[in-house]
Design an enzyme around this catalytic site. Structure first.
Site, PDB file in Angstrom:
ATOM      1  N   ARG A 197       0.967  -1.100   0.013  1.00 41.39           N
ATOM      2  CA  ARG A 197       0.111  -0.186  -0.048  1.00 41.39           C
ATOM      3  C   ARG A 197       0.765   1.208   0.067  1.00 41.39           C
ATOM      4  O   ARG A 197       0.741   2.190  -0.674  1.00 41.39           O
ATOM      5  CB  ARG A 197      -0.926   0.016   0.993  1.00 41.39           C
ATOM      6  CG  ARG A 197      -1.621   1.370   1.331  1.00 41.39           C
ATOM      7  CD  ARG A 197      -2.815   1.498   2.318  1.00 41.39           C
ATOM      8  NE  ARG A 197      -2.895   0.494   3.372  1.00 41.39           N
ATOM      9  CZ  ARG A 197      -2.209   0.700   4.366  1.00 41.39           C
ATOM     10  NH1 ARG A 197      -1.516   1.669   4.822  1.00 41.39           N
ATOM     11  NH2 ARG A 197      -2.342  -0.466   5.343  1.00 41.39           N
ATOM     12  N   TYR A 247     -16.239  17.722 -14.697  1.00 45.74           N
ATOM     13  CA  TYR A 247     -16.681  16.360 -14.772  1.00 45.74           C
ATOM     14  C   TYR A 247     -17.677  16.166 -13.714  1.00 45.74           C
ATOM     15  O   TYR A 247     -17.590  16.346 -12.525  1.00 45.74           O
ATOM     16  CB  TYR A 247     -15.522  15.355 -14.664  1.00 45.74           C
ATOM     17  CG  TYR A 247     -15.601  13.897 -14.640  1.00 45.74           C
ATOM     18  CD1 TYR A 247     -15.988  12.993 -15.655  1.00 45.74           C
ATOM     19  CD2 TYR A 247     -15.397  13.182 -13.107  1.00 45.74           C
ATOM     20  CE1 TYR A 247     -16.292  11.792 -15.580  1.00 45.74           C
ATOM     21  CE2 TYR A 247     -15.731  11.698 -13.352  1.00 45.74           C
ATOM     22  CZ  TYR A 247     -16.251  10.961 -14.315  1.00 45.74           C
ATOM     23  OH  TYR A 247     -16.500   9.766 -14.401  1.00 45.74           O
ATOM     24  N   ASP A 301      -7.176  19.403 -14.206  1.00 42.99           N
ATOM     25  CA  ASP A 301      -7.289  17.976 -14.573  1.00 42.99           C
ATOM     26  C   ASP A 301      -7.019  17.906 -15.894  1.00 42.99           C
ATOM     27  O   ASP A 301      -7.733  18.654 -16.867  1.00 42.99           O
ATOM     28  CB  ASP A 301      -8.832  18.053 -14.130  1.00 42.99           C
ATOM     29  CG  ASP A 301      -9.380  16.344 -14.319  1.00 42.99           C
ATOM     30  OD1 ASP A 301      -8.820  15.588 -15.330  1.00 42.99           O
ATOM     31  OD2 ASP A 301     -10.408  15.760 -13.846  1.00 42.99           O
ATOM     32  N   LYS A 322      -8.436   6.852 -18.792  1.00 44.27           N
ATOM     33  CA  LYS A 322      -8.760   7.253 -20.311  1.00 44.27           C
ATOM     34  C   LYS A 322      -7.640   7.300 -21.298  1.00 44.27           C
ATOM     35  O   LYS A 322      -6.917   6.240 -21.354  1.00 44.27           O
ATOM     36  CB  LYS A 322      -9.400   8.878 -20.094  1.00 44.27           C
ATOM     37  CG  LYS A 322     -10.402   8.914 -18.938  1.00 44.27           C
ATOM     38  CD  LYS A 322     -11.694   8.243 -19.278  1.00 44.27           C
ATOM     39  CE  LYS A 322     -12.410   8.229 -17.975  1.00 44.27           C
ATOM     40  NZ  LYS A 322     -12.704   9.646 -17.383  1.00 44.27           N
TER      41      LYS A 322
HETATM   42  C1  LIG Z   1     -13.326   9.973 -16.030  1.00 40.19           C
HETATM   43  C2  LIG Z   1     -12.904  11.231 -15.545  1.00 40.19           C
HETATM   44  C3  LIG Z   1     -12.472  11.432 -14.238  1.00 40.19           C
HETATM   45  C4  LIG Z   1     -12.722  10.425 -13.196  1.00 40.19           C
HETATM   46  O1  LIG Z   1     -11.807   9.280 -13.410  1.00 40.19           O
HETATM   47  P1  LIG Z   1     -12.216   7.668 -13.003  1.00 40.19           P
HETATM   48  O2  LIG Z   1     -10.817   7.216 -13.475  1.00 40.19           O
HETATM   49  O3  LIG Z   1     -13.498   7.335 -13.794  1.00 40.19           O
HETATM   50  O4  LIG Z   1     -12.554   7.722 -11.440  1.00 40.19           O
HETATM   51  C5  LIG Z   1     -12.269  12.763 -13.786  1.00 40.19           C
HETATM   52  N1  LIG Z   1     -11.929  13.577 -14.582  1.00 40.19           N
HETATM   53  C6  LIG Z   1     -12.299  13.571 -15.838  1.00 40.19           C
HETATM   54  C7  LIG Z   1     -12.163  14.693 -16.692  1.00 40.19           C
HETATM   55  C8  LIG Z   1     -12.647  12.434 -16.521  1.00 40.19           C
HETATM   56  O5  LIG Z   1     -12.976  12.341 -17.621  1.00 40.19           O
END
Ligand SMILES: *Cc1c(COP(=O)(O)O)cnc(C)c1O
Length: 390
Positions: free
Chosen positions: A53, A106, A178, A203
């Site tokens: 962890r 998001y 982000d 992503k």
């Molecule tokens: C998908 C997404 C998230 C969240 O991420 P997860 O891996 O689904 O928890 C945060 N910000 C943006 C812009 C996203 O597209």
């Protein structure tokens, strides 16, 4: 355990990150270290790792690579993008502190900030970061943290990271970006003035729709260490197998997203000329209101786009069923092309009123353009649209 690669080029950093570090067998590609625990050399003599962890060799390698790609001092890989964002909130925000976030952030981030703020952990203010009057809150309200997310979802709005960072720093706030929609291959927020970058590695970074993971990358080494300490403390660090797959996906990040971007440009141009399409939202089109800013702060326009379809809702299903190469699914950034309907899928949690205020119409669809031949993708869209025109 890792030595960093010296290169100006993201292609090199992403391909060579973590290679050739196995002392025992000389493996070129690092193995997956699944062990949850590590033996001590002797009484009171721990090794570099004691428990997975806190630290795991597979995770270390991908963290080092991510930090290099974003130009940060250190990265923490977490179990999801949401846990990365939650980690940032836990470390930076105390009761009474203010977080300023974009009104069109998001949906999962919106829900997290809203629900945690309602429990009193901190205060949150959602603003339109393209509205100079609302941006003034960064000066007058003395926030502790300002979050930016550009391009935004689903309308691909662009905000000026440099300008917002300057404003925030004048107020003593920390800027978190982000960067999920572009990845470091097309935008590097730390170089534009942000202090922290977060990603949903689910992503583009992983890119194959088979891992859920996140990361927090800090410019300041002390803050990077604090994030790592808290990541272990609250137990949100990412697993070994996911870390292995993520590093594997990152090796092809640059060519993937560049190819996807070229296809997205072709598709956006095609859609913009089609009589059944009302508006196309793609920052690469000169008609997009963020085009100039995107050109200035990004090194590419990305592979996400959305469009409004001139069609009765009763025929949406028929349109979608005509598509062979766009899967009806949420998420984005994988090698396969996806289509989603904003109002019933990604933004279903938003009230109709809130969607209207954000400019999201009920005929808005979003594409994540994959690596299929763009000719096939355009033919697919054309056939589906033409079938609707009958
Ligand atoms: C998908 C997404 C998230 C969240 O991420 P997860 O891996 O689904 O928890 C945060 N910000 C943006 C812009 C996203 O597209």
């Amino acid at each position: 355990m890792s030595h960093s690669i010296q290169s100006e080029h993201l292609e090199t950093l992403s391909v060579r990150g973590g290679l050739n570090q196995d002392q025992q067998f000389g493996c070129v590609v690092p193995p997956i270290y699944l062990s949850s625990t590590y033996n001590f050399n002797d009484y009171n003599e721990p090794r570099a790792h004691d428990y997975s962890r806190r630290g795991n060799p597979s995770r270390d390698l991908v963290q080092d690579t991510l930090a290099q790609l974003e130009g940060g001092a250190g990265a923490v890989v977490t179990s999801s993008g949401m846990s990365a964002i939650h980690l940032v909130c836990t470390v930076l925000l105390k009761p009474g502190d203010l977080l300023i976030a974009p009104i069109d952030c998001y949906g999962g981030s919106y829900r997290l900030f809203d629900s945690v703020a309602k429990r009193g952990a901190f205060d949150v203010l959602f603003i339109d970061q393209n509205d100079p009057e609302q941006l003034n809150a960064i000066v007058t309200k003395k926030p502790k943290v300002v979050l930016v997310e550009t391009p935004s979802n689903p309308l691909l709005n662009i905000v000026d990271i440099q300008k917002i960072s300057q404003l925030a720093h004048q107020s003593g706030a920390i800027v978190v970006a982000d960067n999920t929609f572009l990845s470091p291959a097309l935008q590097q927020p730390l170089k534009l003035g942000a202090d922290i970058v977060v990603h949903s590695c689910t992503k583009y970074l992983n890119g194959h729709s088979d891992v859920v993971a996140g990361t927090v990358i800090c410019k300041d080494p002390a803050l990077a260490m604090e994030m790592a300490w808290w990541g272990n403390n609250i137990g949100v660090t990412g697993g070994a197998f996911d870390s292995y797959l993520l590093l594997r996906g990152i090796r092809t990040l640059v060519p993937r997203i560049k190819q996807q971007e070229q296809s997205a440009m072709h598709i956006a141009t095609f859609l913009a000329a089609h009589p059944l399409i009302e508006t196309v939202y793609y920052p690469g089109l000169v008609t997009h209101k963020g085009h100039e800013l995107a050109k200035a702060q990004q090194t590419g326009f990305g592979a996400m786009l959305s469009f409004e379809l001139k069609l009765e809702e009763s025929r949406f299903s028929e349109f979608l069923n005509h598509l062979s190469f766009f899967t009806l699914a949420e998420s984005l950034g994988g090698v396969e092309s996806l289509i989603s309907h904003t109002a019933t899928m990604t933004h279903a949690g938003m009230s109709e009123e809130a969607r209207r205020a954000a400019g999201i119409k009920s005929n808005l669809f979003r594409l994540s353009v994959g690596l299929e031949a763009y000719e096939d993708l355009i033919l697919d869209l054309q056939a589906a649209l033409d079938a609707m025109a009958d």
